[in-house]
Design a protein around this motif. Structure first.
Motif, mmCIF file in Angstrom:
data_model
loop_
_atom_site.group_PDB
_atom_site.id
_atom_site.type_symbol
_atom_site.label_atom_id
_atom_site.label_comp_id
_atom_site.label_asym_id
_atom_site.label_seq_id
_atom_site.Cartn_x
_atom_site.Cartn_y
_atom_site.Cartn_z
ATOM 1 N N PRO B 114 2.287 7.166 2.662
ATOM 2 C CA PRO B 114 1.037 6.434 2.841
ATOM 3 C C PRO B 114 0.483 5.912 1.517
ATOM 4 O O PRO B 114 -0.373 5.035 1.508
ATOM 5 N N ASP B 115 0.995 6.452 0.418
ATOM 6 C CA ASP B 115 0.430 6.061 -0.864
ATOM 7 C C ASP B 115 1.141 4.856 -1.484
ATOM 8 O O ASP B 115 0.721 4.371 -2.518
ATOM 9 N N LEU B 116 2.207 4.402 -0.862
ATOM 10 C CA LEU B 116 2.905 3.253 -1.425
ATOM 11 C C LEU B 116 2.289 1.970 -0.879
ATOM 12 O O LEU B 116 2.202 1.770 0.319
ATOM 13 N N LYS B 182 11.076 7.240 -3.395
ATOM 14 C CA LYS B 182 11.364 7.003 -4.815
ATOM 15 C C LYS B 182 10.365 6.020 -5.415
ATOM 16 O O LYS B 182 9.826 6.240 -6.494
ATOM 17 N N LEU B 183 10.150 4.926 -4.690
ATOM 18 C CA LEU B 183 9.242 3.897 -5.200
ATOM 19 C C LEU B 183 7.824 4.425 -5.345
ATOM 20 O O LEU B 183 7.117 4.066 -6.293
ATOM 21 N N SER B 184 7.423 5.277 -4.433
ATOM 22 C CA SER B 184 6.056 5.782 -4.546
ATOM 23 C C SER B 184 5.951 6.782 -5.698
ATOM 24 O O SER B 184 4.902 6.896 -6.327
ATOM 25 N N GLU B 185 7.052 7.463 -6.001
ATOM 26 C CA GLU B 185 7.050 8.303 -7.214
ATOM 27 C C GLU B 185 6.850 7.440 -8.452
ATOM 28 O O GLU B 185 6.062 7.769 -9.336
ATOM 29 N N TYR B 186 7.598 6.331 -8.496
ATOM 30 C CA TYR B 186 7.443 5.416 -9.634
ATOM 31 C C TYR B 186 6.012 4.889 -9.714
ATOM 32 O O TYR B 186 5.400 4.860 -10.766
ATOM 33 N N ALA B 187 5.520 4.482 -8.531
ATOM 34 C CA ALA B 187 4.170 3.919 -8.493
ATOM 35 C C ALA B 187 3.161 4.932 -9.016
ATOM 36 O O ALA B 187 2.264 4.596 -9.790
#
Ligand SMILES: [Zn+2]
Lengths: 89, 197
Positions: B114-116, B182-187
């Motif tokens: 939900p955070d991406l 993965k992308l939300s970790e980066y974000a």
């Protein structure tokens, strides 16, 4: 106003989930009927509405950022050379 | 290749026409596929070269004017599994028992990340998405490459990968969820807050 039939329903009669419908749309596998149905669905379904934008953005990003590695310029020549060596003419 | 049992007796000229006109135009896509699978430019080059030599050797099982790109991708994928994967001893982490379960689970509409947000993607200059893709297990990486980078249809992917279409869909679904994680970790590491759209 609900459309009479959900065109995503498969032969087995199982009702598709939002995720399943969204995937078919995102990947351009949907029929015109399915696209029309999903457009209506998206107006009423916030998760689909949000996911649609995000999924399309990721798909575009992948396409533009991960396709850039062109083959080395000598690769085609090397392949052709190998083939001509392996095929006696 | 059950549908390609028929052998075509091509002349030398026809062979070269097919090779140059139908096979070689896909060299960049093939190289990119090879690179994304092996994550190494030299290995990718070898793999592509190997694939094209095989393609030439078996050119008579290719029906002129049909889907050369899918045919070549299938050879490359098989070469990768047979020659490269063994070498690296990378075990497949895809749980094949589990692949169909998402169709039946109750929580399929749960938002996993939900955070991406779309905004946070805009500042990913390319390395992040590329690294995220490369970090996925090779089976998951492959379906994303075929679908999102190369634009193959589910049916073509099923043939390239020798798996049923249902498995293509479910694997793609799981692959994308992993990619989003993965992308939300980066974000997050780039300092994005949970701002409203
Ligand atoms: Zn929905």
């Amino acid at each position: 106003m609900t459309p009479p039939n959900n065109p995503f329903i498969q032969a087995d009669g199982k009702k598709p989930t939002c995720m399943e419908m969204l995937q078919v749309i995102i990947d351009g596998e949907a029929t015109n009927e399915q696209q029309e149905y999903f457009k209506n669905h998206m107006d009423r379904c916030l998760p689909c509405f949000k996911s649609y934008d995000l999924d399309m953005a990721i798909k575009r990003l992948l396409k533009t950022k991960c396709c850039g590695s062109d083959a080395p310029t000598d690769l085609v020549e090397q392949i052709k050379m190998q083939i001509s060596q392996n095929t006696p003419s | 290749m059950e549908e390609t049992i028929t052998r075509n007796n091509y002349s030398e000229k026809e062979k070269n026409d097919i090779f140059n006109g139908e096979f070689l135009p896909h060299i960049n896509s093939m190289y990119n596929f090879g690179f994304r699978l092996t994550l190494d430019r030299d290995d990718a080059k070898d793999l592509v070269q190997d694939t094209y030599l095989k393609a030439y050797r078996f050119i008579e099982s290719f029906q002129k004017g049909t889907n050369a790109k899918a045919w070549l991708f299938r050879i490359l994928k098989n070469s990768f599994i047979n020659d490269y994967r063994k070498k690296t001893k990378e075990p497949s982490k895809v749980d094949y028992q589990e692949v169909e379960t998402y169709y039946n689970s109750e929580d399929v509409n749960r938002q996993i990340t939900p955070d991406l947000r779309v905004e946070s993607l805009k500042d990913m200059i390319g390395d992040e998405i590329s690294n995220a893709l490369n970090s996925l297990d090779v089976d998951f990486r492959t379906v994303i490459i075929l679908c999102d980078l190369e634009g193959f249809k589910y049916e073509e992917m099923a043939k390239i990968l020798d798996i049923p279409i249902g498995t293509v869909r479910s694997r793609l679904h799981r692959a994308r969820n992993l990619l989003k994680e993965k992308l939300s970790e980066y974000a997050k590491s780039m300092g994005y807050k949970n701002t409203e759209l």
